[in-house]
Enzyme design. Sequence first.
Site, PDB file in Angstrom:
ATOM      1  CG  ASP A 216     -40.523  26.554 -49.734  1.00  0.00           C
ATOM      2  OD1 ASP A 216     -41.567  26.771 -49.109  1.00  0.00           O
ATOM      3  OD2 ASP A 216     -39.393  26.868 -49.306  1.00  0.00           O
ATOM      4  CG  ASN A 457     -34.612  24.194 -57.480  1.00  0.00           C
ATOM      5  OD1 ASN A 457     -33.446  24.455 -57.148  1.00  0.00           O
ATOM      6  ND2 ASN A 457     -35.564  23.960 -56.586  1.00  0.00           N
ATOM      7  CD  GLU A 458     -34.058  21.199 -53.705  1.00  0.00           C
ATOM      8  OE1 GLU A 458     -35.192  20.959 -53.279  1.00  0.00           O
ATOM      9  OE2 GLU A 458     -33.104  21.477 -52.980  1.00  0.00           O
ATOM     10  CE1 TYR A 522     -31.589  25.309 -47.440  1.00  0.00           C
ATOM     11  CE2 TYR A 522     -31.756  23.749 -49.257  1.00  0.00           C
ATOM     12  CZ  TYR A 522     -31.849  25.038 -48.764  1.00  0.00           C
ATOM     13  OH  TYR A 522     -32.195  26.070 -49.607  1.00  0.00           O
ATOM     14  CD  GLU A 558     -32.223  26.085 -53.197  1.00  0.00           C
ATOM     15  OE1 GLU A 558     -32.645  25.542 -52.151  1.00  0.00           O
ATOM     16  OE2 GLU A 558     -32.893  26.175 -54.241  1.00  0.00           O
ATOM     17  CE  LYS A 623     -34.373  26.978 -45.151  1.00  0.00           C
ATOM     18  NZ  LYS A 623     -35.825  26.815 -45.432  1.00  0.00           N
TER      19      LYS A 623
END
Length: 650
Positions: A216, A457-458, A522, A558, A623
Amino acid sequence: MLREDSDGISRRDFLKGVGTAGGAAAASPLLGLGAATPRPEAEESDTVRSHTPGAMRPQQSEFRNLLDLSGLWQFQLDPKDQGENDRWFNGLPSPQPIPVPASWNELFDDAANYLGFAWYALETWIPKTWDGQRIFLRVYSATYAAKIWLNGEFVGEHKGGHLPFAFEITRGARLGQSNRIAIRVENFQKPDRVPPGPPTGRGLQFLSSYPATTYDFFPYAGIDRQVALYTCPPTHVEDITVTTRIEGSDGLVTVAARATGNWSGKGRAEVATDAGPVTADLNFEKGEAQSELRLPSAHFWSPDHPHLYRLTVSLLESERPFDAYALHIGVRTIEVQGDRLLLNHQPIVLHGVDKHEDFPLHGKGLCVPQLVRDYQLLKWMGVNAYRTSHYPYSEEAMELADRIGILILDEIPAVGLNFSRSQQDIEAWTAMAQSQLRDLIARDKNHPSVIMWSVANEPGAGPRRRGGGHNPRAVAAGGSYFTKMVGLAHQLDPTRPVIFASVQGGPREWLKYVDVIGINRYFGWYSDGGRLELAEQLLAKDLDAIHALYSKPIILTEFGADTIAGCHSLPPQMWSEDYQADLLGRYLDVAEKRPFMAGTLVWCFADFRTGQNIIRAEGMNQKGVFTRDRRPKRAAHLLRSRWHPSRPVA
Ligand code: GCB
């Protein structure tokens, strides 16, 4: 960003189109390259490589020269891939000017979404006075892959982006004459790269990003940091590793140094202190030497007191130096004890953000004024830490963090790894990620600000199975990745903990491999949107459950909400500044009540560009607690009220 939905397709995959090796460098035999010759890609393996060519930042000194080639270069897109055949390395047929460093995407309309081949060229003079020195060409970062020619001869290539590489050009350089440097760069999104590109031919393309990515942020391309020529004496300091310990009020500094060519002889390490220089002999045997220096009543480095000492390592001939390398070091320790993170033997809680290298016009290109301003804003909020999401940042960013006192979670570009992909891709990623980790550690190991290595990451395990569980093959493949990556990080640097930022709903098994648990959450945004009370409860439950499973420090790596600057609502509604501030405040409340929480990193510092898609209005992730041009949203004031030592009213 997104948890995996029960139907098995993560919303990230859904939105981005379901569907990835080198920092590898290879050098040309033609130029007869010397000791800094990078290893060929085929050598990538689990074995520890002892030296990363170009990792040591070049410097100007009595013994070394540095010629920064930043400025206007010639540039030409090569959409038909004809440049190599047509020998564009001897001259570009119809070039236009481009700044280096910069990403090309925001400069030229026909290059906005262009990720294919493009050429850079520069004519530059190499002084005659460099005769007798070894000469190197260093690219500080070219994203993703670069191929280099000097005076029409192929020099070498590098893949991986975001990290520096260098080739020795002593033989090919024309001293006292003009020299032509040509660099071909591309940032194709390929499934076996790191980060991986989307696989071709599958997926929900109507919802995917343009340009298509598995991550992203915008896939900025080009020479995004400096290019330089530098020299070193024929025998020179090739690597320095500094580790520090604390004993009472003393600082102990271990200096391990390597000289080129298996050199044996005498060297010296010297640390400048208020009370005068502290020195130790370095006795080089077969290129290696190590010594320890004791600094009595040392100033320990911390975000509040970022005290730096200047260390100089010299090589001596009849007691006189013939090469020296100087760097700033900080005396500090970082360790995990039970479920606490300790800095200088005291528990530390990270109050921080995640960032991106992103700004209008120069894209991810290095811009030092922007960096200085960003750090001012971080300090204004009371931030003491940030993560280099999702790739290594510039050397200037690391240096500035040392100087003004910011802790860094240093991340390799391993974002978008989905372990349900083919074994072949997974093997390619692992080799590349290992290479990137080696290069990152080689570059950043001496920065006191860098306290952790982040190895992904993720990462995802792909579609969930019918009963809700993850695909065991994917979980096992991820497990093998983490075993290798964490093992390699510990082997190369036993002093720093390792973390990765795990995705909401991802396999919890992977958390066992790391020293510090990183979780991206989230609630209240991608799930349970608009329901902040519920989000708070879910977060609390989730944190307690993970802590019960693994008694390790946890960092919320995050959490956040997209926010349109200037949009307000009461009661707070999604996309408003009020909702973002409320959500962040609640997350901080939950974390602050839990002593095992070692930190909270807000997603994210500033709005940043992404590909175009239906969840990113204006092609931006919004964000940020600052807008893309660094105007504060309400949340920035909220964070300042929570974190700044003077705790002003929000
Ligand atoms: C994440 C990703 C980050 C995204 C963010 C978001 O979990 O790690 O790269 O930008 O979510 O805003 O969706």
